[in-house]
Scaffold this motif. Sequence first.
Motif, PDB file in Angstrom:
ATOM      1  N   ARG A 137     -14.280 -25.319  -9.313  1.00 46.20           N
ATOM      2  CA  ARG A 137     -14.933 -24.093  -8.898  1.00 46.20           C
ATOM      3  C   ARG A 137     -15.839 -24.231  -7.671  1.00 46.20           C
ATOM      4  NH1 ARG A 137     -12.921 -19.641 -10.182  1.00 46.20           N
ATOM      5  NH2 ARG A 137     -14.933 -18.788  -9.527  1.00 46.20           N
ATOM      6  N   MET A 138     -16.051 -25.454  -7.160  1.00 49.31           N
ATOM      7  CA  MET A 138     -17.128 -25.675  -6.187  1.00 49.31           C
ATOM      8  C   MET A 138     -16.885 -25.053  -4.816  1.00 49.31           C
ATOM      9  SD  MET A 138     -16.604 -29.726  -5.454  1.00 49.31           S
ATOM     10  CE  MET A 138     -15.067 -30.356  -4.747  1.00 49.31           C
ATOM     11  N   HIS A 139     -15.680 -24.626  -4.504  1.00 54.02           N
ATOM     12  CA  HIS A 139     -15.455 -23.925  -3.230  1.00 54.02           C
ATOM     13  C   HIS A 139     -15.697 -22.423  -3.372  1.00 54.02           C
ATOM     14  CE1 HIS A 139     -13.828 -27.719  -2.176  1.00 54.02           C
ATOM     15  NE2 HIS A 139     -12.649 -27.547  -2.727  1.00 54.02           N
ATOM     16  N   ALA A 140     -15.929 -21.966  -4.618  1.00 54.34           N
ATOM     17  CA  ALA A 140     -16.095 -20.538  -4.868  1.00 54.34           C
ATOM     18  C   ALA A 140     -17.417 -20.179  -5.538  1.00 54.34           C
ATOM     19  CB  ALA A 140     -14.934 -20.026  -5.742  1.00 54.34           C
ATOM     20  N   ASP A 141     -18.037 -21.128  -6.239  1.00 54.04           N
ATOM     21  CA  ASP A 141     -19.301 -20.869  -6.933  1.00 54.04           C
ATOM     22  C   ASP A 141     -20.371 -21.845  -6.453  1.00 54.04           C
ATOM     23  OD1 ASP A 141     -18.201 -18.837  -8.531  1.00 54.04           O
ATOM     24  OD2 ASP A 141     -17.582 -20.272 -10.080  1.00 54.04           O
ATOM     25  N   PRO A 142     -21.609 -21.383  -6.307  1.00 47.03           N
ATOM     26  CA  PRO A 142     -22.693 -22.309  -5.973  1.00 47.03           C
ATOM     27  C   PRO A 142     -22.857 -23.381  -7.054  1.00 47.03           C
ATOM     28  CG  PRO A 142     -23.374 -20.060  -5.569  1.00 47.03           C
ATOM     29  CD  PRO A 142     -22.070 -19.983  -6.307  1.00 47.03           C
ATOM     30  N   VAL A 143     -23.233 -24.591  -6.589  1.00 43.51           N
ATOM     31  CA  VAL A 143     -23.402 -25.732  -7.493  1.00 43.51           C
ATOM     32  C   VAL A 143     -24.734 -26.392  -7.188  1.00 43.51           C
ATOM     33  CG1 VAL A 143     -22.490 -27.962  -8.240  1.00 43.51           C
ATOM     34  CG2 VAL A 143     -20.903 -26.126  -7.623  1.00 43.51           C
ATOM     35  N   LEU A 172     -24.567 -20.166 -11.140  1.00 41.70           N
ATOM     36  CA  LEU A 172     -25.071 -21.403 -10.538  1.00 41.70           C
ATOM     37  C   LEU A 172     -24.686 -22.541 -11.473  1.00 41.70           C
ATOM     38  CD1 LEU A 172     -26.595 -23.055  -8.490  1.00 41.70           C
ATOM     39  CD2 LEU A 172     -28.755 -22.366  -9.570  1.00 41.70           C
ATOM     40  N   LEU A 173     -23.697 -23.328 -11.055  1.00 39.27           N
ATOM     41  CA  LEU A 173     -23.158 -24.378 -11.899  1.00 39.27           C
ATOM     42  C   LEU A 173     -23.997 -25.646 -11.778  1.00 39.27           C
ATOM     43  CD1 LEU A 173     -19.332 -23.999 -11.112  1.00 39.27           C
ATOM     44  CD2 LEU A 173     -20.786 -22.619 -12.637  1.00 39.27           C
ATOM     45  N   TYR A 174     -24.117 -26.362 -12.886  1.00 46.82           N
ATOM     46  CA  TYR A 174     -24.771 -27.667 -12.889  1.00 46.82           C
ATOM     47  C   TYR A 174     -24.087 -28.528 -13.944  1.00 46.82           C
ATOM     48  CZ  TYR A 174     -27.115 -25.973 -17.109  1.00 46.82           C
ATOM     49  OH  TYR A 174     -27.374 -25.475 -18.365  1.00 46.82           O
ATOM     50  N   PRO A 175     -24.178 -29.847 -13.849  1.00 51.65           N
ATOM     51  CA  PRO A 175     -23.509 -30.708 -14.825  1.00 51.65           C
ATOM     52  C   PRO A 175     -24.110 -30.531 -16.221  1.00 51.65           C
ATOM     53  CG  PRO A 175     -24.149 -31.959 -12.865  1.00 51.65           C
ATOM     54  CD  PRO A 175     -24.826 -30.638 -12.780  1.00 51.65           C
ATOM     55  N   ARG A 212      -7.349 -24.679  -6.274  1.00 43.83           N
ATOM     56  CA  ARG A 212      -8.746 -24.354  -6.504  1.00 43.83           C
ATOM     57  C   ARG A 212      -9.146 -23.139  -5.666  1.00 43.83           C
ATOM     58  NH1 ARG A 212     -10.835 -30.610  -5.775  1.00 43.83           N
ATOM     59  NH2 ARG A 212      -9.932 -31.421  -7.725  1.00 43.83           N
ATOM     60  N   PRO A 213      -9.832 -22.165  -6.260  1.00 44.80           N
ATOM     61  CA  PRO A 213     -10.187 -20.952  -5.511  1.00 44.80           C
ATOM     62  C   PRO A 213     -11.189 -21.239  -4.407  1.00 44.80           C
ATOM     63  CG  PRO A 213     -11.261 -20.964  -7.656  1.00 44.80           C
ATOM     64  CD  PRO A 213     -10.297 -22.117  -7.650  1.00 44.80           C
ATOM     65  N   ILE A 214     -11.103 -20.471  -3.329  1.00 47.30           N
ATOM     66  CA  ILE A 214     -11.974 -20.616  -2.168  1.00 47.30           C
ATOM     67  C   ILE A 214     -12.665 -19.291  -1.901  1.00 47.30           C
ATOM     68  CG2 ILE A 214     -12.036 -20.949   0.337  1.00 47.30           C
ATOM     69  CD1 ILE A 214      -9.672 -22.848   0.065  1.00 47.30           C
ATOM     70  N   GLY A 215     -13.971 -19.342  -1.684  1.00 44.90           N
ATOM     71  CA  GLY A 215     -14.677 -18.186  -1.156  1.00 44.90           C
ATOM     72  C   GLY A 215     -15.545 -17.449  -2.151  1.00 44.90           C
ATOM     73  N   ASN A 216     -16.631 -16.850  -1.611  1.00 49.34           N
ATOM     74  CA  ASN A 216     -17.576 -16.090  -2.412  1.00 49.34           C
ATOM     75  C   ASN A 216     -18.136 -14.993  -1.517  1.00 49.34           C
ATOM     76  OD1 ASN A 216     -20.294 -15.350  -3.501  1.00 49.34           O
ATOM     77  ND2 ASN A 216     -19.763 -16.864  -5.068  1.00 49.34           N
ATOM     78  N   ASP A 217     -17.965 -13.743  -1.918  1.00 43.22           N
ATOM     79  CA  ASP A 217     -18.372 -12.626  -1.060  1.00 43.22           C
ATOM     80  C   ASP A 217     -19.882 -12.408  -1.019  1.00 43.22           C
ATOM     81  OD1 ASP A 217     -15.816 -12.005  -0.216  1.00 43.22           O
ATOM     82  OD2 ASP A 217     -15.425 -10.647  -1.900  1.00 43.22           O
ATOM     83  N   VAL A 218     -20.621 -13.084  -1.867  1.00 44.90           N
ATOM     84  CA  VAL A 218     -22.083 -12.972  -1.842  1.00 44.90           C
ATOM     85  C   VAL A 218     -22.672 -14.089  -0.983  1.00 44.90           C
ATOM     86  CG1 VAL A 218     -24.192 -12.931  -3.217  1.00 44.90           C
ATOM     87  CG2 VAL A 218     -22.103 -11.863  -4.096  1.00 44.90           C
ATOM     88  N   LEU A 259     -17.424 -19.460   2.803  1.00 48.29           N
ATOM     89  CA  LEU A 259     -16.366 -18.537   3.213  1.00 48.29           C
ATOM     90  C   LEU A 259     -16.284 -17.339   2.266  1.00 48.29           C
ATOM     91  CD1 LEU A 259     -13.571 -21.168   3.985  1.00 48.29           C
ATOM     92  CD2 LEU A 259     -15.129 -20.066   5.601  1.00 48.29           C
ATOM     93  N   PRO A 260     -15.831 -16.182   2.765  1.00 43.27           N
ATOM     94  CA  PRO A 260     -15.633 -15.033   1.874  1.00 43.27           C
ATOM     95  C   PRO A 260     -14.410 -15.241   0.985  1.00 43.27           C
ATOM     96  CG  PRO A 260     -14.865 -14.511   4.087  1.00 43.27           C
ATOM     97  CD  PRO A 260     -15.523 -15.864   4.174  1.00 43.27           C
ATOM     98  N   ASP A 261     -14.365 -14.477  -0.093  1.00 46.64           N
ATOM     99  CA  ASP A 261     -13.238 -14.555  -1.019  1.00 46.64           C
ATOM    100  C   ASP A 261     -12.102 -13.690  -0.486  1.00 46.64           C
ATOM    101  OD1 ASP A 261     -11.447 -14.620  -3.067  1.00 46.64           O
ATOM    102  OD2 ASP A 261     -12.792 -13.793  -4.596  1.00 46.64           O
ATOM    103  N   GLU A 262     -11.097 -14.349   0.059  1.00 47.94           N
ATOM    104  CA  GLU A 262      -9.920 -13.652   0.572  1.00 47.94           C
ATOM    105  C   GLU A 262      -8.667 -14.039  -0.198  1.00 47.94           C
ATOM    106  OE1 GLU A 262     -10.073 -14.835   4.672  1.00 47.94           O
ATOM    107  OE2 GLU A 262     -11.543 -13.274   5.203  1.00 47.94           O
TER     108      GLU A 262
END
Length: 536
Positions: free
Chosen positions: A416-422, A376-379, A286-292, A275-278
Motif C-alpha cells: 500500500r505504500m505508493h497509495a497510503d501514507p506510512v 496512516l499506516l504503521y508497523p 501495487r496501487p499508485i497514487g492518492n488524491d489527497v 502522485l494522484p490516483d489515476e
Amino acid sequence: MTGGERGSGVRESTWQGGAVVLAAALAASACSGGDRSDGGTPTELRLAIGGESEEGYDPTLGWGRYGSPLFQSTLLARDADLNVVNDLATRHEVSPDGLVWTVDVRADAKFSDGEPVTARDVAYTFTTAAKSGGVTDVTVLREAVAVDEDTVELRLTKPQSTFVNRLVSLGIVPEHAHGPDYAREPVGSGPFVLEQWDEGQQLIVRRNDAYYGAKPAFERVVFVFTGEDASLAAARSGQVDVAALPSSLAVGEMPGMRLTRVESVDNRGIMFPFLPDEGRTTAEGRPIGNDVTSDQAVRRAVNAALDRQALVDGVLDGFGRPATGPVDGLPWYEPSAAVPDKDPEGAKRTLEAAGWVDTDGDGVREKAGVKAGFPLLYPAGDSLRQGLALAVADMLEPVGVAVTAKGESWDVIRTRMHADPVLFGWGSHDPTEMVNLYSSAQAGVELWNPGLYRDDTVDAELTAGLAATDPEQATAHWKAAQREFGPGADAAWAWLVNLDHTYYADACLDLGKLQVEPHGHGWPITQGIAGWRWTC
C-alpha cells in the motif's frame, strides 16, 4: 546501505522466556572464565542491547553498518563528533576527478589468526562486497587494486562523494580465511574476537590482545539477547552492565545504574504518496497514487499543524527532539528548510486557499468531491509509532483532515505504500540515505522513496552532491535539495521526531563521549566500546 527500514538483518526479539535464557547465558559466561581480575575490577562486561545479526558477522554482507563491526577494522572511522578519522588506514586521498581513492594501510595490523593485514585484503574485501549483492552498497566500485603491500586503489565508475562512508563502515576481512563459514566464525583485526555464539541467546567475545589500537579494558564481553522486559529485569538485578530500553521503560531511578540518553538521528516521519490516483499500479500490481496527499497544500498544512514538541513530550516521554527534516543536526543539515509548526490556523488558511473546504459540516474538508482524509499506516506491534500515529490524527482533526491510524504487517505496508501514507523510521550518518529517500531514480526501489516523489531541481542537486569531489561542495548541494523538498516547499514528508536512545549503564562504567546515533538497528553504542572504562 544506510540506516533505516531496509533490510535490517537484525533479529527483533519476540522470545517470551527472557529471564530463563538470561540466567543460563550469564551462568554459562561466568563458568567459562572469571569476571574479576584483582578481586575488584570486573574484567567481563555484560550487555543487553539487542541487535543480534541474523546473517552473522560478515561485513561483505552488511555486518557493522549500524556501528563498529567489532571483530573487523575499518579503513576510516567517525569519532564522537562524527569527524572522519584514520583507523586501519594511515592516509587516504581522492584523485581530482573523484574516480580513484588511494588508501595507505598501516603495517602493524594483524588478523586474529596472526596473519598480517595487507592491501590485498582490502582490495579483496571491497571486490567481494561489490559482488555479494549485500546491503553495503559499493556498486559504484569498478575495481579494487593492491598496488603494493600497503597501498590500495579503489577505482570508481563515477565520482561519488559519499563513498567515504564505505571506507567508514566496511570491515576488512582476510582473503585467506574468508569462506562459507566466515559469518559465524569471523577472523578480523578489530578489538574483539568471537568466542561463542548461541543464536537467539548470547554472543561471547574476548579481547583481541594483538589489536593495534587502544586495548579494551575488558577481557570478555557477553551480549545477551533478551526482550525488553527481561532486559529491564536484568538491569534492576545487576545482572547486566548496560541495557538498551525504549524510552517508555526508561523511567525512574535504578540502584547502581545510571540512565544514559544518547541523541540520535533515528527519526520517525510520515511519507506522503506524491502522485494522484489515476488507477495506475506497479508491475507487481501495487496501487499508485492518492488524491489527497498529492496536493502540495495538504502536505504543507499537515507539516504546519503538527505540534512536534507535544509529540516528544507525550509520546516519547521527553526522550527526543522535534524533527524538521531527515538529517537534523548533521553537517549537511539545512536549518532554513524548516518551517514553524504548531500553527493550526495557518494550516486552515493553506487548505482553504487551495480549495479544501468543509461544505457539508461534517468536520472534514473536501475538494472536488474528495474528502481530506487518509489512513496512516504503521508497523503493527510498534507501540511508539502507534502512539505517534494516534497523536497525529488528534492534531489534524481540528484543521479538517481526517486521519485513521492503522497498524499493518510489513507485507501490507509494502503493498500500500505508493497509495497510503506510512509512518517510517530512518536515520543515518550517510547523506546517501537522503538521496535514496528523495531521488526519483530510487522511487519504489524496495523501501526507498516509496511516495514516488519527483522534482527535477531536487534530482539535479542530489546528483551534483553525489558527484562533487569536494566535501564542502557536496554539502552545499545537500542543503540546496533540502530547501526544495522541505516542509515549506514540496513537503514530500512530514518529519515528526528524532528519538533519544536510552540505556541503563552501571554507575561505575564510563562510556566516554557518545556519538549521535543512527537508526537503532545493531549496536550503535558499541562504536566507542574499546574506550569504555570502570571508574570504581
